[in-house]
Design an enzyme around this catalytic site. Structure first.
Site, PDB file in Angstrom:
ATOM      1  N   HIS A 138       0.702  -1.166  -0.003  1.00 51.57           N
ATOM      2  CA  HIS A 138      -0.072   0.020   0.197  1.00 51.57           C
ATOM      3  C   HIS A 138       1.116   1.297  -0.091  1.00 51.57           C
ATOM      4  O   HIS A 138       2.051   1.200   0.645  1.00 51.57           O
ATOM      5  CB  HIS A 138      -0.879  -0.030   1.389  1.00 51.57           C
ATOM      6  CG  HIS A 138      -1.909   0.814   1.224  1.00 51.57           C
ATOM      7  ND1 HIS A 138      -1.600   2.214   1.703  1.00 51.57           N
ATOM      8  CD2 HIS A 138      -3.278   0.855   1.221  1.00 51.57           C
ATOM      9  CE1 HIS A 138      -2.785   2.843   1.816  1.00 51.57           C
ATOM     10  NE2 HIS A 138      -3.659   2.306   1.558  1.00 51.57           N
ATOM     11  N   ASP A 215       2.880  -4.475   8.130  1.00 47.24           N
ATOM     12  CA  ASP A 215       1.916  -3.557   7.925  1.00 47.24           C
ATOM     13  C   ASP A 215       0.389  -4.732   8.131  1.00 47.24           C
ATOM     14  O   ASP A 215       0.168  -5.514   7.267  1.00 47.24           O
ATOM     15  CB  ASP A 215       1.562  -2.922   6.631  1.00 47.24           C
ATOM     16  CG  ASP A 215       0.460  -2.360   6.082  1.00 47.24           C
ATOM     17  OD1 ASP A 215      -0.691  -2.744   6.957  1.00 47.24           O
ATOM     18  OD2 ASP A 215       0.354  -1.609   5.177  1.00 47.24           O
ATOM     19  N   GLN A 218      -4.714  -5.375   6.631  1.00 45.47           N
ATOM     20  CA  GLN A 218      -5.575  -6.138   6.231  1.00 45.47           C
ATOM     21  C   GLN A 218      -5.512  -7.705   6.840  1.00 45.47           C
ATOM     22  O   GLN A 218      -6.419  -8.521   6.373  1.00 45.47           O
ATOM     23  CB  GLN A 218      -5.408  -6.270   4.587  1.00 45.47           C
ATOM     24  CG  GLN A 218      -5.564  -4.964   4.007  1.00 45.47           C
ATOM     25  CD  GLN A 218      -7.041  -4.522   4.107  1.00 45.47           C
ATOM     26  OE1 GLN A 218      -7.979  -5.328   4.464  1.00 45.47           O
ATOM     27  NE2 GLN A 218      -7.237  -3.153   3.738  1.00 45.47           N
ATOM     28  N   LYS A 241     -10.917  -0.747  10.288  1.00 44.90           N
ATOM     29  CA  LYS A 241     -10.831  -2.110   9.440  1.00 44.90           C
ATOM     30  C   LYS A 241     -11.157  -3.194  10.230  1.00 44.90           C
ATOM     31  O   LYS A 241     -11.463  -4.310   9.813  1.00 44.90           O
ATOM     32  CB  LYS A 241      -9.613  -2.288   8.615  1.00 44.90           C
ATOM     33  CG  LYS A 241      -9.343  -1.047   7.859  1.00 44.90           C
ATOM     34  CD  LYS A 241      -8.160  -1.556   6.751  1.00 44.90           C
ATOM     35  CE  LYS A 241      -7.368  -0.343   6.198  1.00 44.90           C
ATOM     36  NZ  LYS A 241      -8.201   0.301   4.927  1.00 44.90           N
ATOM     37  N   CYS A 379      -4.744   2.612  -3.703  1.00 39.09           N
ATOM     38  CA  CYS A 379      -3.484   2.981  -2.903  1.00 39.09           C
ATOM     39  C   CYS A 379      -2.396   2.172  -2.998  1.00 39.09           C
ATOM     40  O   CYS A 379      -1.721   1.925  -2.157  1.00 39.09           O
ATOM     41  CB  CYS A 379      -3.647   3.354  -1.548  1.00 39.09           C
ATOM     42  SG  CYS A 379      -5.064   4.631  -1.254  1.00 39.09           S
TER      43      CYS A 379
HETATM   44  N1  7TS Z   1      -1.750  -0.811   4.534  1.00 39.20           N
HETATM   45  C1  7TS Z   1      -2.598  -1.523   4.022  1.00 39.20           C
HETATM   46  C2  7TS Z   1      -2.370  -2.999   3.557  1.00 39.20           C
HETATM   47  C3  7TS Z   1      -4.038  -1.095   3.859  1.00 39.20           C
HETATM   48  O1  7TS Z   1      -4.945  -1.716   3.186  1.00 39.20           O
HETATM   49  C4  7TS Z   1      -4.374   0.286   4.218  1.00 39.20           C
HETATM   50  C5  7TS Z   1      -5.701   1.000   4.009  1.00 39.20           C
HETATM   51  C6  7TS Z   1      -3.236   0.941   5.137  1.00 39.20           C
HETATM   52  C7  7TS Z   1      -2.033   0.414   4.981  1.00 39.20           C
HETATM   53  C8  7TS Z   1      -3.638   2.595   5.387  1.00 39.20           C
HETATM   54  O2  7TS Z   1      -4.338   2.389   6.392  1.00 39.20           O
HETATM   55  P1  7TS Z   1      -5.057   3.676   7.095  1.00 39.20           P
HETATM   56  O3  7TS Z   1      -5.992   3.111   7.917  1.00 39.20           O
HETATM   57  O4  7TS Z   1      -3.932   4.414   7.862  1.00 39.20           O
HETATM   58  O5  7TS Z   1      -5.711   4.434   6.033  1.00 39.20           O
HETATM   59  N2  7TS Z   1      -6.246   0.395   2.669  1.00 39.20           N
HETATM   60  C9  7TS Z   1      -7.346   0.788   2.159  1.00 39.20           C
HETATM   61  C10 7TS Z   1      -7.863   0.235   1.292  1.00 39.20           C
HETATM   62  O6  7TS Z   1      -7.760  -0.941   0.675  1.00 39.20           O
HETATM   63  N3  7TS Z   1      -8.907   0.762   0.541  1.00 39.20           N
HETATM   64  O7  7TS Z   1      -9.325   2.355   1.347  1.00 39.20           O
HETATM   65  C11 7TS Z   1      -8.142   2.018   2.362  1.00 39.20           C
END
Ligand code: 7TS
Length: 421
Positions: A138, A215, A218, A241, A379
């Site tokens: 990501h 990370d 997910q 999430k 992303c």
């Molecule tokens: N890493 C992964 C693997 C992610 O899927 C996401 C967010 C992030 C980091 C960032 O997380 P945040 O909570 O700091 O934004 N992924 C997604 C997505 O797949 N669609 O919208 C956000």
């Protein structure tokens, strides 16, 4: 048996099936009508929905227990502090970390990775050192490292992925060497759903004395996380999430690493003593929690963890696997549809493209049928580049989704094929 495991056991129907309807009833938003149709929510990888238990816990905390934390002698401040620190212990247990002080509350996965890049990275990396990531990351696990490289002269290395969307481990191994100082990899890919061999990756990092950041944005909603079994140095995830509120998340770090790291931000709560000549920093985790944190969010995330554990991650994993297999077979069988990301081990994500139809049109037409999916690069633009496509349509599942919803998705895809003839 605890009350939670009684609930989990009694939610299993005869024959061990997962009683999805029972859990769906916990999520008020799932009864929403969208464009006159029953909502089919398949955008869980972006943000999962909240059960009543989380919504109520947030409202109840704000109604009866809210005050600023750590600084009040008055009753409410003490109650709020207890709730906030209680959530830290829930997170610790959720990740199987050893100590509460290894749990830092941040805004989310993005801030967690930026914290490590800024604090650990700037203190420990020099020109010529290497940071190893993969082609599957990501943007939030790419850009902070690029910034760190600009600041230090370190070099970003990227391990390739296969046509199935798996990290090519033979190539990954070749990129781990004496110069490697940080290895940063996602546990589960948001764009393709691949479950990565993070245990092996962490062991490879440690062989050369590098630290490993995982990370877990997910993985946290789908797999049991055990930072001690993995021997992860840093592990990050986001509350929104895992069925909790936005604006809050977690950075786990091994205590010895966190203690040696300089602060990320300065301000209230992160100090023990301040004069104009000298400031002494607070102990961990507070050293990394400058300013008033998202107190209500932390409490809500704690409630989300209680909820997940009442369902049980083993049961969630097994049910979601069944859903993913069903969806893979049904969607994959539609003529003109190509699945993107066909790794042997996957969690909860089905990315696909339809011949001659832009994914944004797929998303828009499905929306007319009340079906929420994500269309775009997720992303993860380098992943799209790897497959030579600008975007995919992505359905992502949670344990409250059903096979009937997948059938609705398949009907919608047939409809799109008809429209685009
Ligand atoms: N890493 C992964 C693997 C992610 O899927 C996401 C967010 C992030 C980091 C960032 O997380 P945040 O909570 O700091 O934004 N992924 C997604 C997505 O797949 N669609 O919208 C956000």
């Amino acid at each position: 048996m605890t009350a939670q495991s009684v609930r989990a056991a009694s939610a299993m129907l005869d024959g061990g099936a997962f009683d999805v309807e029972r859990y769906r009833a916990d999520f008020p938003i799932l009864t929403t009508q969208v464009r006159g149709k029953e909502l089919v929510y398949l955008d869980n990888a972006a943000s999962a929905q909240k059960p009543r238990q989380v919504i109520d816990a947030i409202a109840e905390f704000d109604r009866a227990s809210y005050a600023n934390i750590h600084r009040g002698v008055h009753h409410l401040s003490q109650v709020a502090t207890k709730a906030y620190e209680g959530a830290r212990d829930k997170v610790r247990a959720f990740m199987n970390a050893e100590q509460d002080r290894e749990i830092i509350f941040v805004r989310g996965t993005t801030e967690a990775i930026n914290l490590v890049a800024s604090s650990y990275g700037r203190a420990n990396l020099q020109a010529g050192d290497e940071i190893l990531i993969t082609h599957l990351e990501h943007h939030s696990n790419i850009v902070p490292w690029q910034i760190l490289c600009q600041q230090t002269g370190a070099v970003l290395k990227v391990a390739p992925i296969s046509d199935e969307g798996e990290i090519v481990m033979d190539e990954f191994k070749k990129l781990v060497g004496k110069k490697t100082k940080i290895v940063a990899v996602n546990h589960v890919s948001n764009a393709l759903g691949t479950i990565n061999p993070v245990d092996e990756i962490i062991a490879l990092a440690h062989e050369v004395g590098a630290v490993a950041l995982i990370d877990g944005a997910q993985s946290a909603p789908h797999l049991a996380i055990d930072v001690r079994a993995l021997d992860a140095d840093f592990y990050a995830f986001s509350s929104h999430k895992i069925f909790g509120p936005t604006g809050v998340g977690v950075l786990y770090g091994k205590a010895a690493l966190l203690e040696a790291m300089p602060p990320y931000q300065g301000g209230g709560d992160m100090i023990s003593y301040v004069t104009f000549e000298e400031t002494r920093y607070n102990r961990i985790p507070y050293k990394f929690e400058a300013g008033t944190p998202n107190i209500t969010g932390v409490v809500g995330m704690g409630a989300a963890i209680d909820y997940i554990q009442s369902v049980g991650l083993d049961a969630i994993g097994a049910y979601e696997h069944e859903l993913l297999e069903y969806a893979t077979e049904r969607v994959g069988a539609v003529e003109g549809v190509r699945l993107v990301g066909t790794a042997a081990k996957k969690a909860g994500v089905l990315s696909f493209v339809i011949d001659g139809v832009h994914p944004h049109d797929v998303g828009t037409i499905l929306d007319q049928a009340g079906i929420a999916i994500r269309a775009g690069h997720h992303c993860a633009q380098p992943v799209m580049d790897r497959f030579g496509i600008p975007a995919t349509a992505r359905a992502s599942f949670a344990f409250y989704n059903t096979k009937a919803e997948i059938d609705a998705l398949v009907d919608g895809i047939h409809q799109i094929r008809k429209v685009f003839g």
